[in-house]
Write an enzyme that holds these catalytic residues in place. Structure first.
Site, PDB file in Angstrom:
ATOM      1  N   TYR A 126      -2.642  -1.126  10.405  1.00 50.80           N
ATOM      2  CA  TYR A 126      -2.507  -1.284   8.948  1.00 50.80           C
ATOM      3  C   TYR A 126      -1.165  -0.734   8.471  1.00 50.80           C
ATOM      4  O   TYR A 126      -0.444  -1.382   7.705  1.00 50.80           O
ATOM      5  CB  TYR A 126      -3.666  -0.541   8.275  1.00 50.80           C
TER       6      TYR A 126
ATOM      7  N   SER B 184       0.865  -1.181   0.000  1.00 48.81           N
ATOM      8  CA  SER B 184       0.000   0.000   0.000  1.00 48.81           C
ATOM      9  C   SER B 184       0.896   1.224   0.000  1.00 48.81           C
ATOM     10  O   SER B 184       2.067   1.139   0.408  1.00 48.81           O
ATOM     11  CB  SER B 184      -0.851   0.009   1.278  1.00 48.81           C
TER      12      SER B 184
HETATM   13  P1  NAD Z   1     -11.401  -6.391  -0.341  1.00 43.88           P
HETATM   14  O1  NAD Z   1     -12.027  -6.262   0.996  1.00 43.88           O
HETATM   15  O2  NAD Z   1     -12.201  -6.051  -1.558  1.00 43.88           O
HETATM   16  O3  NAD Z   1     -10.808  -7.850  -0.536  1.00 43.88           O
HETATM   17  C1  NAD Z   1     -10.066  -8.483   0.463  1.00 43.88           C
HETATM   18  C2  NAD Z   1      -9.955  -9.950   0.148  1.00 43.88           C
HETATM   19  O4  NAD Z   1      -9.255 -10.573   1.231  1.00 43.88           O
HETATM   20  C3  NAD Z   1     -11.307 -10.661   0.049  1.00 43.88           C
HETATM   21  O5  NAD Z   1     -11.233 -11.670  -0.932  1.00 43.88           O
HETATM   22  C4  NAD Z   1     -11.471 -11.272   1.436  1.00 43.88           C
HETATM   23  O6  NAD Z   1     -12.334 -12.399   1.469  1.00 43.88           O
HETATM   24  C5  NAD Z   1     -10.043 -11.670   1.713  1.00 43.88           C
HETATM   25  N1  NAD Z   1      -9.774 -11.877   3.130  1.00 43.88           N
HETATM   26  C6  NAD Z   1      -9.993 -11.048   4.177  1.00 43.88           C
HETATM   27  N2  NAD Z   1      -9.635 -11.661   5.329  1.00 43.88           N
HETATM   28  C7  NAD Z   1      -9.184 -12.900   4.992  1.00 43.88           C
HETATM   29  C8  NAD Z   1      -8.671 -13.995   5.725  1.00 43.88           C
HETATM   30  N3  NAD Z   1      -8.564 -13.968   7.067  1.00 43.88           N
HETATM   31  N4  NAD Z   1      -8.313 -15.095   5.044  1.00 43.88           N
HETATM   32  C9  NAD Z   1      -8.431 -15.166   3.692  1.00 43.88           C
HETATM   33  N5  NAD Z   1      -8.894 -14.154   2.944  1.00 43.88           N
HETATM   34  C10 NAD Z   1      -9.278 -13.037   3.591  1.00 43.88           C
HETATM   35  O7  NAD Z   1     -10.062  -5.504  -0.261  1.00 43.88           O
HETATM   36  P2  NAD Z   1      -9.115  -4.869  -1.384  1.00 43.88           P
HETATM   37  O8  NAD Z   1      -9.293  -3.411  -1.345  1.00 43.88           O
HETATM   38  O9  NAD Z   1      -9.249  -5.601  -2.663  1.00 43.88           O
HETATM   39  O10 NAD Z   1      -7.688  -5.152  -0.704  1.00 43.88           O
HETATM   40  C11 NAD Z   1      -6.802  -6.131  -1.168  1.00 43.88           C
HETATM   41  C12 NAD Z   1      -5.409  -5.781  -0.698  1.00 43.88           C
HETATM   42  O11 NAD Z   1      -5.004  -4.540  -1.273  1.00 43.88           O
HETATM   43  C13 NAD Z   1      -5.262  -5.627   0.818  1.00 43.88           C
HETATM   44  O12 NAD Z   1      -4.058  -6.180   1.262  1.00 43.88           O
HETATM   45  C14 NAD Z   1      -5.256  -4.128   0.998  1.00 43.88           C
HETATM   46  O13 NAD Z   1      -4.569  -3.740   2.160  1.00 43.88           O
HETATM   47  C15 NAD Z   1      -4.532  -3.689  -0.261  1.00 43.88           C
HETATM   48  N6  NAD Z   1      -4.766  -2.299  -0.625  1.00 43.88           N
HETATM   49  C16 NAD Z   1      -6.026  -1.854  -0.896  1.00 43.88           C
HETATM   50  C17 NAD Z   1      -6.192  -0.535  -1.232  1.00 43.88           C
HETATM   51  C18 NAD Z   1      -7.552   0.031  -1.569  1.00 43.88           C
HETATM   52  O14 NAD Z   1      -7.663   1.242  -1.681  1.00 43.88           O
HETATM   53  N7  NAD Z   1      -8.571  -0.775  -1.747  1.00 43.88           N
HETATM   54  C19 NAD Z   1      -5.112   0.337  -1.294  1.00 43.88           C
HETATM   55  C20 NAD Z   1      -3.858  -0.147  -1.006  1.00 43.88           C
HETATM   56  C21 NAD Z   1      -3.693  -1.481  -0.675  1.00 43.88           C
END
Ligand code: NAD
Length: 260
Positions: A155, A142
């Site tokens: 986080y 991130s």
């Molecule tokens: P999201 O909530 O849409 O998806 C998260 C995924 O992780 C889902 O498939 C969920 O089922 C799975 N998950 C959650 N807890 C779990 C567990 N204990 N075991 C197995 N699977 C689990 O989130 P996203 O926005 O797609 O985020 C994905 C990654 O990208 C994360 O690591 C997040 O920190 C990172 N990220 C997101 C953003 C953003 O703006 N959305 C920005 C920077 C980084």
């Protein structure tokens, strides 16, 4: 170029992970999907990707906060597909609260899912990659792996940890044909971000619209959310031969956020 390789994308039932899984499948990569959700919807997703792209798609519901479940998933993936060539550590959760009010169970869960799971998948994936003399480990970190924001202590700590882990493993496997990198996205409008908007509004005493405009996109000079397609494209680039000498580093995909 990637056709016939096998990838495991953690947290790929939603958001960024799903976008990356689709992007890889479109390149002819077989997949292990992982993540939570409705069993029927996940099966529809799994079967749909397999049919659309003509690749093998498996699903494993291992909980990324549990080392034993992660180990079992990695062993099963190796048994069913023959080994994981591309590991994308993407599963993650968020909780927003001032540090002195931060629930201890949320801290522990964020550290486990966002950071420690990356250690467990990586340690299990390396033997096969070393044997093949080729591997790609891509950690979805991130912008918060590089800079902080208030009220996101767990986080930010976890993501900075992922960055340090990325560099360390890259050094350990640098001569083995394995690259290890982090992608640092800015804000992507996925369920993870949508869910934190009400909490951020509460913590800052502002409206949800103000959170989007003045908190989330305030950090991104482009004033646009990053898309999952952009992150899939970056992942595919890191898997390509052109990126063979890129290791132990991060690619920021955040609309200029950390240029501030
Ligand atoms: P999201 O909530 O849409 O998806 C998260 C995924 O992780 C889902 O498939 C969920 O089922 C799975 N998950 C959650 N807890 C779990 C567990 N204990 N075991 C197995 N699977 C689990 O989130 P996203 O926005 O797609 O985020 C994905 C990654 O990208 C994360 O690591 C997040 O920190 C990172 N990220 C997101 C953003 C953003 O703006 N959305 C920005 C920077 C980084």
């Amino acid at each position: 170029m990637l056709k016939g390789k096998n990838a495991l994308v953690t947290g790929s039932t939603s958001g960024i992970g799903l976008g990356i899984a689709e992007g890889l499948a479109a390149q002819g990569v077989n997949l292990v999907l992982n993540g939570f959700g409705d069993a029927k919807e996940i099966e529809t997703l799994r079967a749909g990707l397999a049919t659309k792209f003509g690749v093998k798609v498996l699903y494993d519901g291992a909980d990324m906060s549990k080392a034993d479940q992660i180990e079992a998933m990695m062993h099963k993936a190796e048994k069913d597909l023959g080994g994981i060539d591309i590991l994308v550590n993407n599963a993650g959760i968020q909780h927003v609260a001032p540090v002195d009010e931060f629930p201890v169970n949320k801290w522990d869960a964020i550290i486990a899912i966002n950071m420690s799971s990356t250690f467990h998948t990586t340690r299990c994936a390396l033997a096969y990659m070393k044997k093949q003399g080729w591997g790609r480990i891509i950690n979805i970190a991130s912008a918060h792996a590089l800079v902080a924001s208030p009220f996101k202590s767990a986080y930010v700590a976890a993501k900075h940890g992922v960055m340090g882990f990325t560099k360390t493993v890259a050094l350990e496997v640098a001569e083995k044909g394995i690259t290890v990198n982090a992608i640092c996205p800015g804000y992507v409008l996925t369920p993870l971000v949508e869910k934190q908007i009400p909490d951020t509004a509460k913590a800052r005493g502002i409206t949800e619209e103000q959170v989007k405009r003045d908190v989330l996109l305030a950090a991104q000079p482009t004033k646009k959310f990053v898309t999952v397609e952009e992150l899939a494209g970056t992942t595919i680039f890191l898997c390509s031969d052109a990126a063979a000498s890129i290791t132990g580093t991060n690619i920021s995909v955040e609309g200029g956020w950390t240029a501030h």
